[in-house]
Design an enzyme around this catalytic site. Sequence first.
Site, PDB file in Angstrom:
ATOM      1  N   ASP A  11     -37.007  -5.575   4.714  1.00  0.00           N
ATOM      2  CA  ASP A  11     -37.791  -6.230   3.660  1.00  0.00           C
ATOM      3  C   ASP A  11     -39.172  -6.660   4.138  1.00  0.00           C
ATOM      4  O   ASP A  11     -40.165  -6.535   3.406  1.00  0.00           O
ATOM      5  CB  ASP A  11     -37.061  -7.478   3.146  1.00  0.00           C
ATOM      6  N   HIS A  12     -39.250  -7.201   5.356  1.00  0.00           N
ATOM      7  CA  HIS A  12     -40.508  -7.813   5.775  1.00  0.00           C
ATOM      8  C   HIS A  12     -41.527  -6.810   6.302  1.00  0.00           C
ATOM      9  O   HIS A  12     -42.682  -7.183   6.538  1.00  0.00           O
ATOM     10  CB  HIS A  12     -40.242  -8.962   6.745  1.00  0.00           C
ATOM     11  N   HIS A  45     -33.547  -5.655  -0.030  1.00  0.00           N
ATOM     12  CA  HIS A  45     -33.273  -6.553  -1.153  1.00  0.00           C
ATOM     13  C   HIS A  45     -34.318  -6.289  -2.227  1.00  0.00           C
ATOM     14  O   HIS A  45     -35.486  -6.615  -2.052  1.00  0.00           O
ATOM     15  CB  HIS A  45     -33.332  -8.007  -0.680  1.00  0.00           C
ATOM     16  N   GLU A  72     -29.264  -4.956  -1.525  1.00  0.00           N
ATOM     17  CA  GLU A  72     -28.992  -6.331  -1.929  1.00  0.00           C
ATOM     18  C   GLU A  72     -29.645  -6.576  -3.275  1.00  0.00           C
ATOM     19  O   GLU A  72     -30.801  -6.190  -3.489  1.00  0.00           O
ATOM     20  CB  GLU A  72     -29.547  -7.325  -0.898  1.00  0.00           C
ATOM     21  N   HIS A 193     -27.804 -13.544   7.765  1.00  0.00           N
ATOM     22  CA  HIS A 193     -28.770 -14.557   7.344  1.00  0.00           C
ATOM     23  C   HIS A 193     -29.076 -15.493   8.507  1.00  0.00           C
ATOM     24  O   HIS A 193     -28.228 -16.241   8.972  1.00  0.00           O
ATOM     25  CB  HIS A 193     -28.315 -15.381   6.145  1.00  0.00           C
ATOM     26  N   GLY A 215     -32.652  -8.862   9.856  1.00  0.00           N
ATOM     27  CA  GLY A 215     -33.957  -8.320   9.522  1.00  0.00           C
ATOM     28  C   GLY A 215     -35.119  -9.086  10.115  1.00  0.00           C
ATOM     29  O   GLY A 215     -35.852  -8.580  10.964  1.00  0.00           O
ATOM     30  N   HIS A 216     -35.302 -10.330   9.680  1.00  0.00           N
ATOM     31  CA  HIS A 216     -36.491 -11.092  10.044  1.00  0.00           C
ATOM     32  C   HIS A 216     -36.679 -11.194  11.552  1.00  0.00           C
ATOM     33  O   HIS A 216     -37.792 -11.008  12.064  1.00  0.00           O
ATOM     34  CB  HIS A 216     -36.415 -12.487   9.416  1.00  0.00           C
TER      35      HIS A 216
END
Length: 243
Positions: A11-12, A45, A72, A193, A215-216
Amino acid sequence: MAELLLGVNIDHIATLRNARGTAYPDPVQAAFIAEQAGADGITVHLREDRRHITDRDVRILRQTLDTRMNLEMAVTEEMLAIAVETKPHFCCLVPEKRQEVTTEGGQDVAGQRDKMRDACKRLADAGIQVSLFIDADEEQIKAAAEVGAPFIEIHTGCYADAKTDAEQAQELARIAKAATFAASLGLKVNAGHGLTYHNVKAIAAIPEMHELNIGHAIIGRAVMTGLKDAVAEMKRLMLEARG
């Protein structure tokens, strides 16, 4: 002990791209690199506000990934229709608030059984495996099994955000107990998460864990580990231009 897989959330990469409205960095290229490095799947997501991943990203990733796509999404008619059309390998149903920076907690499956059962069936009928993003709570785990989800993803945010070692140990024990309980009901157990290079090992050591979605932390580490080469290449190009 379950086989342990890594799902990389990209995502990022899209967040960085969208910050300037450019075509780069490309999440599709990032997914390819992650796969080459050993990722077992790619997670994205698609938020209702499209703040990072876009519909186009989802379509292209579904067509090009060598591994598995985990989409997601919130349980809305729009998102269900996109999933049924796109047919990712997995869908993880998450709660979503427009004002949140990131997903803040697990899905209340127990409080909306009919809605979740209908969503699970609709996705399963399209050949999509469903995961429900929930807290490490026995009531929610039982509800997940009852509505027909084959997978759960345990929310590890409280573990990751723990302020003391004692608090973190307490959260870890709660997650481990939840994973054992879920497995006893025949559910496959994922987690994610807030997992980082510093806190992932204790979660990975839980025998029932099947896949961790991260992810992050990975994208943040990639910025630092790749920065030296990126700066050196830019400087080299500049000096080459001067002969």
